[in-house]
Design a protein around this motif. Structure first.
Motif, mmCIF file in Angstrom:
data_model
loop_
_atom_site.group_PDB
_atom_site.id
_atom_site.type_symbol
_atom_site.label_atom_id
_atom_site.label_comp_id
_atom_site.label_asym_id
_atom_site.label_seq_id
_atom_site.Cartn_x
_atom_site.Cartn_y
_atom_site.Cartn_z
ATOM 1 N N SER A 57 -59.247 32.410 48.064
ATOM 2 C CA SER A 57 -59.663 33.642 47.562
ATOM 3 C C SER A 57 -58.579 34.659 47.447
ATOM 4 N N CYS A 124 -63.892 36.922 48.881
ATOM 5 C CA CYS A 124 -64.380 36.267 47.866
ATOM 6 C C CYS A 124 -65.240 37.476 47.053
ATOM 7 N N TYR A 128 -64.966 37.854 43.465
ATOM 8 C CA TYR A 128 -66.115 37.324 42.523
ATOM 9 C C TYR A 128 -67.241 38.489 42.429
ATOM 10 N N GLY A 132 -71.376 36.177 42.475
ATOM 11 C CA GLY A 132 -70.271 35.387 42.163
ATOM 12 C C GLY A 132 -69.788 34.600 43.249
ATOM 13 N N TRP A 135 -72.500 31.923 44.396
ATOM 14 C CA TRP A 135 -72.384 30.751 43.451
ATOM 15 C C TRP A 135 -71.284 29.780 43.940
ATOM 16 N N HIS A 136 -69.948 30.593 43.979
ATOM 17 C CA HIS A 136 -68.723 29.810 44.360
ATOM 18 C C HIS A 136 -69.017 29.173 45.417
ATOM 19 N N ARG A 139 -71.475 26.017 45.065
ATOM 20 C CA ARG A 139 -70.954 25.000 44.093
ATOM 21 C C ARG A 139 -69.940 24.049 45.099
#
Length: 147
Positions: A57, A124, A128, A132, A135-136, A139
């Motif tokens: 990050s 982060c 993001y 975001g 989501w990161h 994932r």
């Protein structure tokens, strides 16, 4: 290379810890911390995963430069200051926010995982955005949870 059960458990616990801090969910935080405390190997993998996501990050920040300190922005600092944490963890988190250097305190794996997770979540979100970052982390967790 084979992936051990302890590695999967530790990496998953680190991501769950970060997601718990992102959602401000004390029950998720406690469950992730408990999962990481199962054995020393799991705790070490948890710390390693959180540390790696913190480094990722920092590098993902569009303002990052290897020629100056990786100081966390005001939004990240404000987020960190709103989260209750023990004194040693807070000191290490603020040290990381100030210059990106590794904490110089004698912390155990659980404390270090917390330091890195809190710092990574704040960075982060700064890079993001909240959605975001969610989501990161989701994932990455979907990849880590599969051996």
């Amino acid at each position: 290379m084979t992936t051990s059960t302890e590695q999967i458990a530790g990496e998953t616990a680190a991501l769950d810890l970060m997601r718990g801090y992102l959602a401000a969910d004390p029950e998720a935080i406690a469950a992730a911390a408990a999962a990481g405390a199962v054995c020393p190997t799991t705790a070490a993998y948890m710390r390693q995963q959180a540390s790696g996501l913190l480094a990722e990050s920092v590098l993902a920040d569009p303002d990052f430069s290897p020629y100056r300190r990786a100081v966390m922005g005001p939004a990240g600092i404000q987020r960190l200051e709103s989260i209750p944490m023990e004194a040693a963890v807070a000191e290490a988190v603020l040290a990381l926010a100030g210059d990106g250097a590794a904490p110089r305190l004698a912390l155990d794996d659980a404390q270090l995982a917390t330091v890195f997770a809190l710092s990574a979540v704040a960075r982060c979100v700064a890079v993001y955005g909240r959605e975001g970052a969610t989501w990161h982390l989701d994932r990455i967790r979907s990849v880590v949870a599969e051996p």
